[in-house]
Design an enzyme around this catalytic site. Sequence first.
Site, PDB file in Angstrom:
ATOM      1  N   GLU A  49       0.820  -1.132  -0.146  1.00  0.00           N
ATOM      2  CA  GLU A  49      -0.286   0.188  -0.186  1.00  0.00           C
ATOM      3  C   GLU A  49       0.386   1.473  -0.513  1.00  0.00           C
ATOM      4  OE1 GLU A  49      -3.260   0.473   0.061  1.00  0.00           O
ATOM      5  OE2 GLU A  49      -4.133  -1.592   0.086  1.00  0.00           O
ATOM      6  N   ARG A  88       8.781   0.825   7.185  1.00  0.00           N
ATOM      7  CA  ARG A  88       7.957   0.131   7.330  1.00  0.00           C
ATOM      8  C   ARG A  88       6.871   0.200   5.782  1.00  0.00           C
ATOM      9  NH1 ARG A  88       6.189   3.256  12.367  1.00  0.00           N
ATOM     10  NH2 ARG A  88       7.488   1.861  13.152  1.00  0.00           N
ATOM     11  N   HIS A 131       9.146  -8.147  11.867  1.00  0.00           N
ATOM     12  CA  HIS A 131      10.562  -7.762  11.747  1.00  0.00           C
ATOM     13  C   HIS A 131      11.604  -7.879  11.047  1.00  0.00           C
ATOM     14  CE1 HIS A 131       9.213  -4.903  15.184  1.00  0.00           C
ATOM     15  NE2 HIS A 131       7.999  -4.570  14.365  1.00  0.00           N
ATOM     16  N   GLU A 150      15.870  -2.093   9.658  1.00  0.00           N
ATOM     17  CA  GLU A 150      15.326  -3.074   9.989  1.00  0.00           C
ATOM     18  C   GLU A 150      13.881  -2.256   9.004  1.00  0.00           C
ATOM     19  OE1 GLU A 150      12.867  -3.319  14.548  1.00  0.00           O
ATOM     20  OE2 GLU A 150      12.372  -1.157  13.206  1.00  0.00           O
TER      21      GLU A 150
HETATM   22  P1  0O2 Z   1      10.559   3.688  17.921  1.00  0.00           P
HETATM   23  O1  0O2 Z   1      10.050   5.309  18.167  1.00  0.00           O
HETATM   24  O2  0O2 Z   1       9.562   3.131  16.527  1.00  0.00           O
HETATM   25  O3  0O2 Z   1      11.876   3.260  16.866  1.00  0.00           O
HETATM   26  P2  0O2 Z   1      15.591  -3.304  20.116  1.00  0.00           P
HETATM   27  O4  0O2 Z   1      16.136  -2.488  21.045  1.00  0.00           O
HETATM   28  O5  0O2 Z   1      14.942  -2.537  19.056  1.00  0.00           O
HETATM   29  O6  0O2 Z   1      16.633  -4.144  19.913  1.00  0.00           O
HETATM   30  P3  0O2 Z   1      13.582  -4.462  20.984  1.00  0.00           P
HETATM   31  O7  0O2 Z   1      13.302  -3.546  21.159  1.00  0.00           O
HETATM   32  O8  0O2 Z   1      13.083  -6.502  20.873  1.00  0.00           O
HETATM   33  O9  0O2 Z   1      15.128  -3.526  20.185  1.00  0.00           O
HETATM   34  O10 0O2 Z   1      12.805  -4.577  19.354  1.00  0.00           O
HETATM   35  P4  0O2 Z   1      11.732  -4.678  18.166  1.00  0.00           P
HETATM   36  O11 0O2 Z   1      10.703  -5.650  19.591  1.00  0.00           O
HETATM   37  O12 0O2 Z   1      11.217  -6.332  17.945  1.00  0.00           O
HETATM   38  O13 0O2 Z   1      11.041  -2.951  18.465  1.00  0.00           O
HETATM   39  C1  0O2 Z   1      10.964  -2.553  17.699  1.00  0.00           C
HETATM   40  C2  0O2 Z   1      10.244  -1.797  17.545  1.00  0.00           C
HETATM   41  O14 0O2 Z   1       8.950  -2.060  17.180  1.00  0.00           O
HETATM   42  C3  0O2 Z   1      10.124  -0.259  17.624  1.00  0.00           C
HETATM   43  O15 0O2 Z   1      11.405   0.280  17.433  1.00  0.00           O
HETATM   44  C4  0O2 Z   1       9.080   0.378  17.832  1.00  0.00           C
HETATM   45  O16 0O2 Z   1       8.858   0.597  16.702  1.00  0.00           O
HETATM   46  C5  0O2 Z   1       8.215  -1.320  16.893  1.00  0.00           C
HETATM   47  N1  0O2 Z   1       7.751  -2.180  18.692  1.00  0.00           N
HETATM   48  C6  0O2 Z   1       8.132  -2.555  19.323  1.00  0.00           C
HETATM   49  N2  0O2 Z   1       6.969  -3.272  19.803  1.00  0.00           N
HETATM   50  C7  0O2 Z   1       5.791  -2.453  19.689  1.00  0.00           C
HETATM   51  C8  0O2 Z   1       4.735  -1.892  20.815  1.00  0.00           C
HETATM   52  O17 0O2 Z   1       4.380  -2.618  21.676  1.00  0.00           O
HETATM   53  N3  0O2 Z   1       4.193  -1.062  20.291  1.00  0.00           N
HETATM   54  C9  0O2 Z   1       4.805  -0.550  19.576  1.00  0.00           C
HETATM   55  N4  0O2 Z   1       3.771   0.855  18.914  1.00  0.00           N
HETATM   56  N5  0O2 Z   1       5.478  -0.456  18.616  1.00  0.00           N
HETATM   57  C10 0O2 Z   1       6.206  -1.949  19.072  1.00  0.00           C
HETATM   58  P5  0O2 Z   1      11.357   0.916  18.887  1.00  0.00           P
HETATM   59  O18 0O2 Z   1      13.425   1.780  19.114  1.00  0.00           O
HETATM   60  O19 0O2 Z   1      10.768   0.874  20.224  1.00  0.00           O
HETATM   61  O20 0O2 Z   1      10.439   2.549  18.880  1.00  0.00           O
END
Ligand code: 0O2
Length: 223
Positions: A49, A88, A131, A150
């Site tokens: 999309e 994304r 992811h 990512e």
């Molecule tokens: P932002 O502000 O979006 O960049 P990591 O610390 O990334 O190495 P993690 O947290 O285990 O390890 O990675 P994960 O779970 O793959 O998550 C990476 C990103 O996924 C996050 O980046 C968010 O963008 C998204 N994400 C993960 N969990 C959630 C959630 O519960 N809700 C929402 N809305 N987004 C989520 P950042 O850096 O945390 O934030």
Amino acid sequence: MEFVPDTRNDIDSWKEVQLVYNSALKEIGTKLEILNDEFQHVHQYNPIEHIKYRLKSPESIVKKLKKHGHESTIQNMVQHVNDIAGVRVICSFTSDIYRIAEMIINQSDIKVHSVKDYILNPKPSGYKSYHLIVTVPIFLSDRIIDAKVEIQIRTVAMDFWASLEHKIYYKFEGNAPEHIKQGLVECASMVSDLDARMLALNEEVRCLIADRDSEVDVMEDID
Ligand code: 0O2
């Protein structure tokens, strides 16, 4: 070659980091656009999309390093923060997510660093998304650098949920009232139902159109 920035001059190094990760976003973006165009050509259908690109802000990078107990150096950013470059990909249907992921993973210049399937295994918050952390080669004038990106792939409905949840998370600094968290979990379940029903409807429509087209072909053969 692993990306090792020159730490002698931090400003120059940060500019180099931005250049490399920006290039990585362009490389992945082009790959996704080509796949989408090819899909349209072969199947008369666009699985994607839209696509959003972002470079993580220096403040968010430093915050993430702190969270994981690392000092804020450029070397640590590159080594420990996997989502400095983020793409994304928003799709219509859950099946598109796996199709796109597979097409990216199968490209010979892409190396897969990690895969997290939060569609099969949603987070307790209700978060669903697919992811991939990959590296893509960046061809500079004198060397080739593998840059990490990512890639988050999700449906429109999953994206709608994640955007609202993200806003709520930041508004309450991670401590939203229990009834709001519960509401989000319920909405996440409605998102899953909606995605499943939209996929089923789409499959049914495709079968009906295929049946109708084959009937037309038979009629044309008779004529
Ligand atoms: P932002 O502000 O979006 O960049 P990591 O610390 O990334 O190495 P993690 O947290 O285990 O390890 O990675 P994960 O779970 O793959 O998550 C990476 C990103 O996924 C996050 O980046 C968010 O963008 C998204 N994400 C993960 N969990 C959630 C959630 O519960 N809700 C929402 N809305 N987004 C989520 P950042 O850096 O945390 O934030």
